[in-house]
Design a protein around this motif. Structure first.
Motif, PDB file in Angstrom:
ATOM      1  N   ALA A 267      41.374  47.153  51.521  1.00 29.91           N
ATOM      2  CA  ALA A 267      42.002  46.911  50.217  1.00 29.91           C
ATOM      3  C   ALA A 267      42.841  45.647  50.246  1.00 29.91           C
ATOM      4  CB  ALA A 267      42.858  48.121  49.826  1.00 29.91           C
ATOM      5  N   CYS A 268      43.563  45.433  51.335  1.00 26.71           N
ATOM      6  CA  CYS A 268      44.383  44.230  51.481  1.00 26.71           C
ATOM      7  C   CYS A 268      43.514  42.972  51.429  1.00 26.71           C
ATOM      8  CB  CYS A 268      45.157  44.298  52.802  1.00 26.71           C
ATOM      9  SG  CYS A 268      46.027  42.781  53.241  1.00 26.71           S
ATOM     10  N   LEU A 269      42.426  42.964  52.186  1.00 26.90           N
ATOM     11  CA  LEU A 269      41.551  41.786  52.217  1.00 26.90           C
ATOM     12  C   LEU A 269      40.904  41.541  50.863  1.00 26.90           C
ATOM     13  CD1 LEU A 269      39.718  42.077  55.653  1.00 26.90           C
ATOM     14  CD2 LEU A 269      41.980  41.228  55.112  1.00 26.90           C
ATOM     15  N   TRP A 270      40.485  42.606  50.215  1.00 25.97           N
ATOM     16  CA  TRP A 270      39.822  42.474  48.913  1.00 25.97           C
ATOM     17  C   TRP A 270      40.760  41.821  47.905  1.00 25.97           C
ATOM     18  CZ3 TRP A 270      38.062  47.184  45.457  1.00 25.97           C
ATOM     19  CH2 TRP A 270      37.128  46.737  44.521  1.00 25.97           C
ATOM     20  N   ARG A 271      41.979  42.308  47.832  1.00 21.75           N
ATOM     21  CA  ARG A 271      42.944  41.725  46.894  1.00 21.75           C
ATOM     22  C   ARG A 271      43.258  40.281  47.238  1.00 21.75           C
ATOM     23  NH1 ARG A 271      47.419  45.087  44.036  1.00 21.75           N
ATOM     24  NH2 ARG A 271      48.789  43.496  44.864  1.00 21.75           N
ATOM     25  N   CYS A 272      43.554  40.016  48.505  1.00 20.84           N
ATOM     26  CA  CYS A 272      43.930  38.661  48.910  1.00 20.84           C
ATOM     27  C   CYS A 272      42.781  37.680  48.688  1.00 20.84           C
ATOM     28  CB  CYS A 272      44.354  38.644  50.379  1.00 20.84           C
ATOM     29  SG  CYS A 272      45.892  39.526  50.708  1.00 20.84           S
ATOM     30  N   ARG A 273      41.569  38.106  49.003  1.00 24.83           N
ATOM     31  CA  ARG A 273      40.414  37.227  48.832  1.00 24.83           C
ATOM     32  C   ARG A 273      40.149  36.963  47.352  1.00 24.83           C
ATOM     33  NH1 ARG A 273      34.750  37.671  48.262  1.00 24.83           N
ATOM     34  NH2 ARG A 273      33.552  36.161  49.514  1.00 24.83           N
ATOM     35  N   THR A 274      40.263  37.997  46.526  1.00 24.78           N
ATOM     36  CA  THR A 274      40.031  37.827  45.089  1.00 24.78           C
ATOM     37  C   THR A 274      41.051  36.870  44.478  1.00 24.78           C
ATOM     38  OG1 THR A 274      39.094  40.064  44.958  1.00 24.78           O
ATOM     39  CG2 THR A 274      39.825  39.061  42.891  1.00 24.78           C
ATOM     40  N   ILE A 279      39.341  34.208  40.778  1.00 23.19           N
ATOM     41  CA  ILE A 279      38.288  34.748  39.916  1.00 23.19           C
ATOM     42  C   ILE A 279      38.898  35.156  38.572  1.00 23.19           C
ATOM     43  CG2 ILE A 279      36.607  36.631  39.676  1.00 23.19           C
ATOM     44  CD1 ILE A 279      36.405  36.612  42.755  1.00 23.19           C
ATOM     45  N   GLU A 280      38.184  34.885  37.490  1.00 29.17           N
ATOM     46  CA  GLU A 280      38.679  35.201  36.148  1.00 29.17           C
ATOM     47  C   GLU A 280      38.957  36.707  36.033  1.00 29.17           C
ATOM     48  OE1 GLU A 280      39.413  33.211  33.668  1.00 29.17           O
ATOM     49  OE2 GLU A 280      38.835  31.373  34.713  1.00 29.17           O
ATOM     50  N   ALA A 281      40.018  37.051  35.307  1.00 28.17           N
ATOM     51  CA  ALA A 281      40.515  38.425  35.249  1.00 28.17           C
ATOM     52  C   ALA A 281      39.479  39.417  34.732  1.00 28.17           C
ATOM     53  CB  ALA A 281      41.773  38.493  34.386  1.00 28.17           C
ATOM     54  N   ASP A 282      38.590  38.986  33.827  1.00 30.31           N
ATOM     55  CA  ASP A 282      37.626  39.932  33.248  1.00 30.31           C
ATOM     56  C   ASP A 282      36.305  39.997  34.017  1.00 30.31           C
ATOM     57  OD1 ASP A 282      36.787  37.394  32.605  1.00 30.31           O
ATOM     58  OD2 ASP A 282      36.245  37.871  30.536  1.00 30.31           O
ATOM     59  N   GLU A 283      36.186  39.277  35.110  1.00 25.53           N
ATOM     60  CA  GLU A 283      34.960  39.293  35.906  1.00 25.53           C
ATOM     61  C   GLU A 283      34.969  40.477  36.874  1.00 25.53           C
ATOM     62  OE1 GLU A 283      32.437  37.469  35.429  1.00 25.53           O
ATOM     63  OE2 GLU A 283      32.853  35.318  35.291  1.00 25.53           O
ATOM     64  N   ASP A 284      33.817  41.103  37.040  1.00 25.82           N
ATOM     65  CA  ASP A 284      33.693  42.173  38.032  1.00 25.82           C
ATOM     66  C   ASP A 284      33.720  41.606  39.452  1.00 25.82           C
ATOM     67  OD1 ASP A 284      33.566  44.233  36.241  1.00 25.82           O
ATOM     68  OD2 ASP A 284      31.394  44.486  36.323  1.00 25.82           O
ATOM     69  N   VAL A 285      34.367  42.340  40.343  1.00 27.46           N
ATOM     70  CA  VAL A 285      34.340  42.011  41.772  1.00 27.46           C
ATOM     71  C   VAL A 285      33.904  43.265  42.529  1.00 27.46           C
ATOM     72  CG1 VAL A 285      36.031  40.150  41.736  1.00 27.46           C
ATOM     73  CG2 VAL A 285      36.822  42.506  41.926  1.00 27.46           C
ATOM     74  N   ALA A 315      32.480  49.449  45.686  1.00 26.00           N
ATOM     75  CA  ALA A 315      33.584  49.687  44.761  1.00 26.00           C
ATOM     76  C   ALA A 315      33.619  48.504  43.800  1.00 26.00           C
ATOM     77  CB  ALA A 315      34.901  49.794  45.524  1.00 26.00           C
ATOM     78  N   VAL A 316      33.643  48.773  42.518  1.00 27.14           N
ATOM     79  CA  VAL A 316      33.580  47.713  41.504  1.00 27.14           C
ATOM     80  C   VAL A 316      34.741  47.855  40.537  1.00 27.14           C
ATOM     81  CG1 VAL A 316      32.153  46.576  39.756  1.00 27.14           C
ATOM     82  CG2 VAL A 316      31.056  47.750  41.690  1.00 27.14           C
ATOM     83  N   THR A 317      35.415  46.766  40.275  1.00 19.94           N
ATOM     84  CA  THR A 317      36.460  46.710  39.255  1.00 19.94           C
ATOM     85  C   THR A 317      36.559  45.270  38.785  1.00 19.94           C
ATOM     86  OG1 THR A 317      38.761  47.299  38.740  1.00 19.94           O
ATOM     87  CG2 THR A 317      38.349  46.292  40.893  1.00 19.94           C
ATOM     88  N   THR A 318      37.436  44.995  37.834  1.00 22.69           N
ATOM     89  CA  THR A 318      37.619  43.607  37.426  1.00 22.69           C
ATOM     90  C   THR A 318      38.675  42.962  38.317  1.00 22.69           C
ATOM     91  OG1 THR A 318      39.364  44.088  35.826  1.00 22.69           O
ATOM     92  CG2 THR A 318      37.076  44.160  35.030  1.00 22.69           C
ATOM     93  N   ALA A 319      38.615  41.645  38.415  1.00 24.73           N
ATOM     94  CA  ALA A 319      39.594  40.918  39.222  1.00 24.73           C
ATOM     95  C   ALA A 319      41.006  41.166  38.703  1.00 24.73           C
ATOM     96  CB  ALA A 319      39.274  39.425  39.212  1.00 24.73           C
ATOM     97  N   ARG A 365      30.313  37.447  43.586  1.00 22.69           N
ATOM     98  CA  ARG A 365      31.694  37.969  43.633  1.00 22.69           C
ATOM     99  C   ARG A 365      31.752  39.256  44.481  1.00 22.69           C
ATOM    100  NH1 ARG A 365      30.672  36.427  38.554  1.00 22.69           N
ATOM    101  NH2 ARG A 365      30.388  38.557  37.822  1.00 22.69           N
ATOM    102  N   SER A 366      30.995  39.234  45.574  1.00 26.68           N
ATOM    103  CA  SER A 366      30.911  40.395  46.461  1.00 26.68           C
ATOM    104  C   SER A 366      31.540  40.092  47.808  1.00 26.68           C
ATOM    105  CB  SER A 366      29.446  40.804  46.679  1.00 26.68           C
ATOM    106  OG  SER A 366      28.851  41.238  45.483  1.00 26.68           O
ATOM    107  N   TYR A 367      31.985  41.146  48.458  1.00 24.77           N
ATOM    108  CA  TYR A 367      32.569  41.057  49.796  1.00 24.77           C
ATOM    109  C   TYR A 367      32.130  42.306  50.544  1.00 24.77           C
ATOM    110  CZ  TYR A 367      36.350  40.114  53.233  1.00 24.77           C
ATOM    111  OH  TYR A 367      37.088  39.834  54.364  1.00 24.77           O
ATOM    112  N   ILE A 368      31.731  42.150  51.801  1.00 24.03           N
ATOM    113  CA  ILE A 368      31.287  43.270  52.633  1.00 24.03           C
ATOM    114  C   ILE A 368      32.159  43.343  53.873  1.00 24.03           C
ATOM    115  CG2 ILE A 368      29.357  44.248  53.956  1.00 24.03           C
ATOM    116  CD1 ILE A 368      27.431  42.778  52.173  1.00 24.03           C
ATOM    117  N   VAL A 369      32.564  44.546  54.261  1.00 24.63           N
ATOM    118  CA  VAL A 369      33.314  44.722  55.509  1.00 24.63           C
ATOM    119  C   VAL A 369      32.619  45.773  56.368  1.00 24.63           C
ATOM    120  CG1 VAL A 369      35.552  44.006  54.596  1.00 24.63           C
ATOM    121  CG2 VAL A 369      34.883  46.407  54.452  1.00 24.63           C
ATOM    122  N   SER A 370      32.697  45.552  57.680  1.00 23.40           N
ATOM    123  CA  SER A 370      32.105  46.472  58.654  1.00 23.40           C
ATOM    124  C   SER A 370      33.140  46.776  59.730  1.00 23.40           C
ATOM    125  CB  SER A 370      30.868  45.833  59.285  1.00 23.40           C
ATOM    126  OG  SER A 370      30.321  46.680  60.274  1.00 23.40           O
TER     127      SER A 370
END
Length: 458
Positions: A267-274, A279-285, A315-319, A365-370
């Motif tokens: 969650a930390c990486l997703w927020r910081c990277r976004t 990325i525009e606020a209404d775009e899906d990430v 997991a999908v939401t807007t930026a 606008r995708s990010y993958i973690v393993s």
């Protein structure tokens, strides 16, 4: 013997490589054709993953040559894992299969005129000198009709060595790789057979007949990119999470909220990277979490199964929602999406692959973690003890750079934690580092962050 030079920051060193050779199984193995599963041969796994294991000198092994020990053990291990000694072929509808020819894997012996201590900070991803530590023989980066493993053992001047591997991802996932490496290490230490017998059984993850998609797979949605994509001016940095950093993140969510360390870091990486990518606020990430499916089956997949057995539900939401909501919002999204992974979900992915031509996951606008840290690849012991580092060599998978792998590591103070590489445009990387440190240095304990980073220009 080929010779080339490399530099890492101010450090310069020369690597001398012998001619590549094929290492076949120690004894004849079955000649047969074995289809991969419909999870194995999806488009996103048709890549070579760069892996690296770094070992210090051990006085008890002073008379042993790591190149000879590892090469001989590899030949013995391939008797049990003989499909690795074969070649991939592609059949109708892009179906991949292993032609078990027994030809062997590519092996390179090398020497570097540098010591372990001189390498310093370059002993963690993204390894600026990695191209010297794993030489990609021409044509071996293809997926079919080429060796399934590329191995280079580089002796260091101090007596330590580096084992670098190019792994064809269609053959195995993280648990499968750990199993193969553990077997290889056991053989190096004198075993006559692996403690866990390898299991092929790829038919367990074939599509149904007829195939039917029964789950919502947002990781494979077709999304139009509103911005031109470019891999120009990209840099990689590696960040370290220690126990104090995890504690700092836990203070950002309600005490009653259930989550794992993986949830917090992701969650930390997703927020910081976004935020960093603006990325525009209404775009899906999208955040796609790789989830192991072995224990989600009833009965579970057999012990020893080393094929790919994971999915990456998104997991999908807007930026705007991701960045403006409390941190617990992102944590809850991650925790919830992991729960979507069931036997039916993975079966549905296999069916989708057949119905949609083994399509690639959504990259917009995708990010993958393993979470490879749970396998602790540093524990792979060829006789020289635990590795200083064991795991992936860099961020990304194939041409898609939006993948981070969590690996276990120690920082400069000997503190155990998790390290991950990330790849971003240079300006976005600076913003990411600021956001990252801001999240960890919260007011409750402003000096506790042990986050560090290393940078390499791609």
């Amino acid at each position: 013997m080929a010779s080339s030079s490399s530099s890492s920051s101010s450090l310069k060193f020369t690597v001398r490589r012998c001619q590549p050779q094929l290492v076949p199984p120690a004894i004849p193995t079955p000649h047969e054709v074995k289809p991969l599963s419909d999870i194995d041969d999806q488009d996103g796994l048709r890549v070579h993953l760069p892996m690296i294991h770094i070992y210090k000198k051990q006085a008890s092994m002073a008379e042993k040559d790591p190149v000879q020990v590892i090469r001989q053990a590899l030949s013995q291990t391939l008797v049990f894992y003989y499909p690795f000694a074969g070649r991939l072929r592609e059949g109708p509808n892009r179906k991949l299969m292993v032609d078990c020819t027994g030809e062997g894997v590519m092996f390179i012996e090398a020497d570097a005129d540098v010591t372990f201590d001189q390498l310093g900070d370059s002993l963690q991803p993204p390894f600026p000198c990695f191209h010297e530590l794993l030489y990609y023989v021409p044509a071996t980066q293809q997926i079919t009709n080429t060796p399934l493993l590329l191995v280079q053992v580089t002796r260091l001047k101090c007596g330590g060595f580096i084992l670098a591997i190019g792994l064809n991802h269609t053959m195995c996932d993280g648990p499968g790789y750990q199993q193969f490496m553990s077997a290889w290490a056991e053989m190096a230490r004198g075993a006559t057979k692996p403690s866990i017998a390898p299991v092929w059984r790829r038919e367990l993850l074939m599509a149904r007949d007829p195939p039917r998609i029964k789950c919502n797979h947002r990781e494979f949605e077709q999304v139009r990119d509103t911005l031109p994509s470019s891999n120009q001016n990209m840099v990689q940095r590696s960040f370290f999470f220690g126990p104090l950093d995890i504690a700092a993140l836990r203070r950002l969510i309600p005490q009653h909220q259930h989550c794992t360390t993986f949830d917090l870091i992701t969650a930390c990486l997703w927020r910081c990277r976004t935020k960093a990518l603006q990325i525009e606020a209404d775009e899906d990430v999208r955040m796609m979490c790789i989830v192991n499916g072995r224990g989600r089956f009833n009965p579970p997949l057999p012990v020893g199964y080393y094929g790919n057995a994971f999915a990456y539900p998104a997991a999908v939401t807007t930026a705007g929602k991701l960045c403006r909501n409390p941190f617990g919002y992102a944590v809850e999204l991650i925790n919830k999406v992991k729960g979507e992974m069931t036997e039916e979900y993975l079966q549905s992915v296999a069916d989708l692959m057949v119905m949609k031509g083994r399509c690639l996951f959504t990259t917009v606008r995708s990010y993958i973690v393993s979470h490879l840290a749970r396998f602790n690849l540093r524990q792979v012991d060829f006789g020289w003890g635990e590795a200083v580092y064991g795991g992936v060599a860099q961020a990304g998978v194939g041409r898609f750079l939006g993948v981070s792998y969590f690996c276990s590591a120690k920082n400069g103070n000997g503190e155990e934690g998790i390290i991950f590489p990330i790849c971003l445009p240079a300006e976005a990387m600076e913003r990411f580092a600021q956001e990252f440190n801001h999240m960890l240095c919260n007011k409750s304990q402003p000096q506790t962050s042990s986050a560090t980073f290393i940078m390499s220009t791609l």
